[in-house]
Scaffold this motif. Structure first.
Motif, PDB file in Angstrom:
ATOM      1  N   ALA A   1     -39.698 -38.015  45.376  1.00  0.00           N
ATOM      2  CA  ALA A   1     -40.989 -37.651  45.961  1.00  0.00           C
ATOM      3  C   ALA A   1     -41.603 -36.521  45.148  1.00  0.00           C
ATOM      4  N   VAL A   2     -42.908 -36.606  44.962  1.00  0.00           N
ATOM      5  CA  VAL A   2     -43.638 -35.614  44.181  1.00  0.00           C
ATOM      6  C   VAL A   2     -44.771 -35.068  45.042  1.00  0.00           C
ATOM      7  N   ASP A   3     -44.893 -33.759  45.083  1.00  0.00           N
ATOM      8  CA  ASP A   3     -45.990 -33.142  45.818  1.00  0.00           C
ATOM      9  C   ASP A   3     -47.295 -33.316  45.056  1.00  0.00           C
ATOM     10  N   LEU A   4     -48.397 -33.272  45.791  1.00  0.00           N
ATOM     11  CA  LEU A   4     -49.702 -33.372  45.160  1.00  0.00           C
ATOM     12  C   LEU A   4     -49.901 -32.215  44.190  1.00  0.00           C
ATOM     13  N   LYS A   5     -50.467 -32.524  43.060  1.00  0.00           N
ATOM     14  CA  LYS A   5     -50.751 -31.586  41.965  1.00  0.00           C
ATOM     15  C   LYS A   5     -49.494 -30.999  41.335  1.00  0.00           C
ATOM     16  N   GLN A   6     -48.336 -31.542  41.698  1.00  0.00           N
ATOM     17  CA  GLN A   6     -47.093 -31.114  41.061  1.00  0.00           C
ATOM     18  C   GLN A   6     -46.970 -31.810  39.713  1.00  0.00           C
ATOM     19  N   THR A   7     -46.631 -31.061  38.687  1.00  0.00           N
ATOM     20  CA  THR A   7     -46.419 -31.632  37.367  1.00  0.00           C
ATOM     21  C   THR A   7     -44.940 -31.944  37.209  1.00  0.00           C
ATOM     22  N   VAL A   8     -44.657 -33.162  36.763  1.00  0.00           N
ATOM     23  CA  VAL A   8     -43.281 -33.597  36.548  1.00  0.00           C
ATOM     24  C   VAL A   8     -43.108 -33.895  35.066  1.00  0.00           C
ATOM     25  N   GLN A   9     -42.142 -33.263  34.457  1.00  0.00           N
ATOM     26  CA  GLN A   9     -41.819 -33.508  33.059  1.00  0.00           C
ATOM     27  C   GLN A   9     -40.862 -34.697  33.011  1.00  0.00           C
ATOM     28  N   VAL A  10     -41.357 -35.868  32.606  1.00  0.00           N
ATOM     29  CA  VAL A  10     -40.551 -37.094  32.573  1.00  0.00           C
ATOM     30  C   VAL A  10     -39.545 -37.028  31.433  1.00  0.00           C
ATOM     31  N   ASP A  11     -40.014 -36.669  30.278  1.00  0.00           N
ATOM     32  CA  ASP A  11     -39.148 -36.421  29.132  1.00  0.00           C
ATOM     33  C   ASP A  11     -39.866 -35.411  28.243  1.00  0.00           C
ATOM     34  N   GLU A  12     -39.372 -35.172  27.066  1.00  0.00           N
ATOM     35  CA  GLU A  12     -39.969 -34.117  26.239  1.00  0.00           C
ATOM     36  C   GLU A  12     -41.399 -34.438  25.804  1.00  0.00           C
ATOM     37  N   ASP A  13     -41.781 -35.726  25.828  1.00  0.00           N
ATOM     38  CA  ASP A  13     -43.104 -36.136  25.378  1.00  0.00           C
ATOM     39  C   ASP A  13     -44.063 -36.552  26.485  1.00  0.00           C
ATOM     40  N   LEU A  14     -43.608 -36.590  27.730  1.00  0.00           N
ATOM     41  CA  LEU A  14     -44.456 -37.116  28.810  1.00  0.00           C
ATOM     42  C   LEU A  14     -44.332 -36.283  30.068  1.00  0.00           C
ATOM     43  N   GLN A  15     -45.488 -35.869  30.594  1.00  0.00           N
ATOM     44  CA  GLN A  15     -45.525 -35.239  31.903  1.00  0.00           C
ATOM     45  C   GLN A  15     -46.610 -35.916  32.726  1.00  0.00           C
ATOM     46  N   ILE A  16     -46.425 -35.944  34.049  1.00  0.00           N
ATOM     47  CA  ILE A  16     -47.384 -36.592  34.947  1.00  0.00           C
ATOM     48  C   ILE A  16     -47.729 -35.641  36.087  1.00  0.00           C
ATOM     49  N   ARG A  17     -48.880 -35.898  36.735  1.00  0.00           N
ATOM     50  CA  ARG A  17     -49.310 -35.105  37.882  1.00  0.00           C
ATOM     51  C   ARG A  17     -49.918 -36.040  38.924  1.00  0.00           C
ATOM     52  N   ALA A  18     -49.593 -35.810  40.196  1.00  0.00           N
ATOM     53  CA  ALA A  18     -50.076 -36.653  41.297  1.00  0.00           C
ATOM     54  C   ALA A  18     -51.305 -36.032  41.954  1.00  0.00           C
ATOM     55  N   TYR A  19     -52.276 -36.894  42.347  1.00  0.00           N
ATOM     56  CA  TYR A  19     -53.482 -36.477  43.050  1.00  0.00           C
ATOM     57  C   TYR A  19     -53.728 -37.408  44.225  1.00  0.00           C
ATOM     58  N   TYR A  20     -54.555 -36.962  45.195  1.00  0.00           N
ATOM     59  CA  TYR A  20     -54.967 -37.831  46.297  1.00  0.00           C
ATOM     60  C   TYR A  20     -55.661 -39.066  45.737  1.00  0.00           C
ATOM     61  N   ALA A  21     -55.346 -40.226  46.311  1.00  0.00           N
ATOM     62  CA  ALA A  21     -56.019 -41.456  45.898  1.00  0.00           C
ATOM     63  C   ALA A  21     -57.444 -41.476  46.439  1.00  0.00           C
ATOM     64  N   GLY A  22     -57.664 -40.858  47.590  1.00  0.00           N
ATOM     65  CA  GLY A  22     -59.003 -40.770  48.151  1.00  0.00           C
ATOM     66  C   GLY A  22     -59.413 -42.006  48.932  1.00  0.00           C
ATOM     67  N   HIS A  23     -59.242 -43.185  48.367  1.00  0.00           N
ATOM     68  CA  HIS A  23     -59.679 -44.411  49.018  1.00  0.00           C
ATOM     69  C   HIS A  23     -58.619 -44.979  49.956  1.00  0.00           C
ATOM     70  N   VAL A  24     -57.386 -44.478  49.898  1.00  0.00           N
ATOM     71  CA  VAL A  24     -56.312 -44.951  50.779  1.00  0.00           C
ATOM     72  C   VAL A  24     -55.711 -43.731  51.453  1.00  0.00           C
ATOM     73  N   ARG A  25     -55.746 -43.720  52.757  1.00  0.00           N
ATOM     74  CA  ARG A  25     -55.254 -42.562  53.503  1.00  0.00           C
ATOM     75  C   ARG A  25     -53.771 -42.322  53.228  1.00  0.00           C
ATOM     76  N   LEU A  26     -53.410 -41.080  53.012  1.00  0.00           N
ATOM     77  CA  LEU A  26     -52.041 -40.622  52.780  1.00  0.00           C
ATOM     78  C   LEU A  26     -51.424 -41.159  51.494  1.00  0.00           C
ATOM     79  N   MET A  27     -52.226 -41.666  50.589  1.00  0.00           N
ATOM     80  CA  MET A  27     -51.698 -42.178  49.327  1.00  0.00           C
ATOM     81  C   MET A  27     -52.096 -41.241  48.188  1.00  0.00           C
ATOM     82  N   SER A  28     -51.326 -41.317  47.129  1.00  0.00           N
ATOM     83  CA  SER A  28     -51.656 -40.536  45.947  1.00  0.00           C
ATOM     84  C   SER A  28     -51.540 -41.427  44.729  1.00  0.00           C
ATOM     85  N   PHE A  29     -51.959 -40.922  43.601  1.00  0.00           N
ATOM     86  CA  PHE A  29     -51.858 -41.673  42.358  1.00  0.00           C
ATOM     87  C   PHE A  29     -51.581 -40.713  41.226  1.00  0.00           C
ATOM     88  N   ILE A  30     -51.074 -41.240  40.164  1.00  0.00           N
ATOM     89  CA  ILE A  30     -50.828 -40.448  38.965  1.00  0.00           C
ATOM     90  C   ILE A  30     -52.050 -40.605  38.074  1.00  0.00           C
TER      91      ILE A  30
END
Length: 78
Positions: A42-71
Motif C-alpha cells: 500500500a502506498v499513501d497519496l503523494k508518497q514517493t516510492v523508489q522502485v529501483d535505482e532508475d525508477l520512482q513513482i508517486r500516487a495521486y487521487y484519481a478524482g473520477h473514481v471515489r477512493l481510488m488513486s493512480f500513479i
C-alpha cells in the motif's frame, strides 16, 4: 487502503463468473490471488516510492473514481 481490501474480492468474483458461469478455462486460482495479494504494498497519496535505482513513482487521487488513486509521476534516470 480500500483498493488493497477490495482487489481480492473483485478478482475472486471475476474468476468465479468466468469459470463457474461462463465455463471458460481457469486463468488463475484462488491460491494465485492470495499469493499475489501478499506482494501488494500500500502506498499513501503523494508518497514517493523508489522502485529501483532508475525508477520512482508517486500516487495521486484519481478524482473520477471515489477512493481510488493512480500513479502519475514516473522519474527515470538514464
Amino acid at each position: 487502503y480500500p483498493t488493497k481490501a477490495l482487489s481480492p474480492l473483485m478478482l475472486e468474483d471475476y474468476r468465479k463468473v468466468m469459470v463457474d458461469r461462463r465455463g471458460e478455462e481457469e486463468q488463475f486460482t484462488s491460491e494465485h490471488i492470495a499469493e499475489c495479494m501478499k506482494k501488494v504494498i500500500a502506498v499513501d497519496l503523494k508518497q514517493t516510492v523508489q522502485v529501483d535505482e532508475d525508477l520512482q513513482i508517486r500516487a495521486y487521487y484519481a478524482g473520477h473514481v471515489r477512493l481510488m488513486s493512480f500513479i502519475s509521476e514516473f522519474v527515470f534516470r538514464l
